[in-house]
Design a protein around this motif. Sequence first.
Motif, short mmCIF file in Angstrom:
data_model
loop_
_atom_site.label_atom_id
_atom_site.label_comp_id
_atom_site.label_asym_id
_atom_site.label_seq_id
_atom_site.Cartn_x
_atom_site.Cartn_y
_atom_site.Cartn_z
N HIS A 1 0.83 -1.20 0.00
CA HIS A 1 0.00 0.00 0.00
C HIS A 1 0.87 1.26 0.00
O HIS A 1 0.63 2.19 -0.78
CB HIS A 1 -0.92 -0.01 1.22
N SER B 1 2.41 1.79 -3.31
CA SER B 1 1.41 2.27 -4.27
C SER B 1 1.18 3.77 -4.13
O SER B 1 1.12 4.50 -5.13
CB SER B 1 0.08 1.52 -4.05
N ILE B 2 1.06 4.24 -2.90
CA ILE B 2 0.84 5.67 -2.67
C ILE B 2 2.06 6.47 -3.11
O ILE B 2 1.93 7.55 -3.72
CB ILE B 2 0.52 5.93 -1.19
N LYS C 1 -3.96 5.13 -10.56
CA LYS C 1 -4.41 4.00 -9.74
C LYS C 1 -3.70 4.00 -8.40
O LYS C 1 -2.49 4.24 -8.33
CB LYS C 1 -4.13 2.68 -10.46
N VAL C 2 -4.43 3.74 -7.33
CA VAL C 2 -3.83 3.57 -6.00
C VAL C 2 -4.48 2.38 -5.32
O VAL C 2 -5.56 1.93 -5.71
CB VAL C 2 -3.99 4.83 -5.11
N GLN D 1 -6.15 1.10 -1.79
CA GLN D 1 -6.77 1.69 -0.60
C GLN D 1 -6.06 1.23 0.67
O GLN D 1 -5.55 0.11 0.74
CB GLN D 1 -8.24 1.30 -0.55
N TYR E 1 -4.35 6.41 1.90
CA TYR E 1 -5.15 6.74 0.72
C TYR E 1 -5.80 8.11 0.81
O TYR E 1 -5.69 8.93 -0.10
CB TYR E 1 -6.21 5.65 0.52
N GLN E 2 -6.46 8.42 1.93
CA GLN E 2 -7.17 9.69 2.06
C GLN E 2 -6.21 10.88 1.98
O GLN E 2 -6.54 11.92 1.41
CB GLN E 2 -7.97 9.74 3.36
N THR F 1 -13.09 9.82 -6.92
CA THR F 1 -12.53 8.48 -6.77
C THR F 1 -13.53 7.48 -7.34
O THR F 1 -14.74 7.67 -7.24
CB THR F 1 -12.24 8.15 -5.30
N LYS G 1 -14.05 3.11 -8.53
CA LYS G 1 -13.62 1.73 -8.78
C LYS G 1 -14.27 1.27 -10.07
O LYS G 1 -15.49 1.19 -10.17
CB LYS G 1 -14.01 0.81 -7.63
N GLU H 1 -7.69 -1.94 -5.52
CA GLU H 1 -7.34 -0.78 -6.35
C GLU H 1 -8.53 0.15 -6.52
O GLU H 1 -9.68 -0.29 -6.56
CB GLU H 1 -6.83 -1.23 -7.72
N VAL I 1 -8.06 7.55 -8.76
CA VAL I 1 -8.23 8.95 -8.36
C VAL I 1 -8.17 9.79 -9.63
O VAL I 1 -7.22 9.69 -10.41
CB VAL I 1 -7.14 9.38 -7.37
#
Length: 261
Positions: A129, A132-133, A156-157, A159, A163-164, A179, A181, A191, A194
């Motif tokens: 995670h 990814s961020i 793409k990120v 969660q 994330y926030q 956001t 999906k 995934e 955003v």
Amino acid sequence: MISVVGFRIMPRKKRDVFYNKAKQMGYRSRAAFKLKFINEKFGIIKAGDVVVDLGAAPGGWLQVAKELSGGTVIGVDLQKIEPIEGVITIKGDMTSPETQQKIFEKVEKVNVVICDAAPNLTGNWALDHARSIDLAKTALDVASRLLVPGGNFLVKVFQGDLYQGFVEEAEKRFSRVYTYKSPASRAQSAEIYVIGKGFLTTKIRKGDVLDVTIEGIGKGGDGIARVDGFIIFVKGAKKGGRVKIRVTDVKPEFGFGKAEK
């Protein structure tokens, strides 16, 4: 193959409707349908847009971006991208000034930056995670150097706890952030995409309180103020007055405000 009660269980890819559909339609990955769904809902890519895809290999998003824009599409990746008709590919690090200069040697402006890249997964969710961020932040920073005012961004990120915070960082750079999906994402996948629309080049943000001088009156009757060359329309203000305002909305080329009571 594994058989259970006489029925053969197919590998996940064989059972995946989007995987099979991608093969049938000549797309390089099932991810092509993710971009199709996203663009249908949010209109990120329009006809004639210059699009840059960061981390573009193997090229599924490049194929769709070319279909949608019909204009210049550039794919950047550390890996070699097999040629796609009408698409420019650059082998290099998207963060390097040299790679970014190669992009601007091909085009004068970039309307849309997209990124479907994912980090190499370790199986450690917290680490994956965070990676990814970090990758999404890198893409956001690169997009901020490439995009024209009003441009769009998609990344793409995964969660998780960070994330926030990333969404809030995107909200500082775009007039609208969503956001989503995609229906083409697997149900079990963490995934999420955003979407930033209306890239902002001004440092002024919604909620800022400013002291301004009303220089004129617009056609709609609102006062006109300028802050570092950026126009703000102030509801009900009179020409020549000095007033404290709160910014109520920010667009790529102008903003709105109202006088503080």
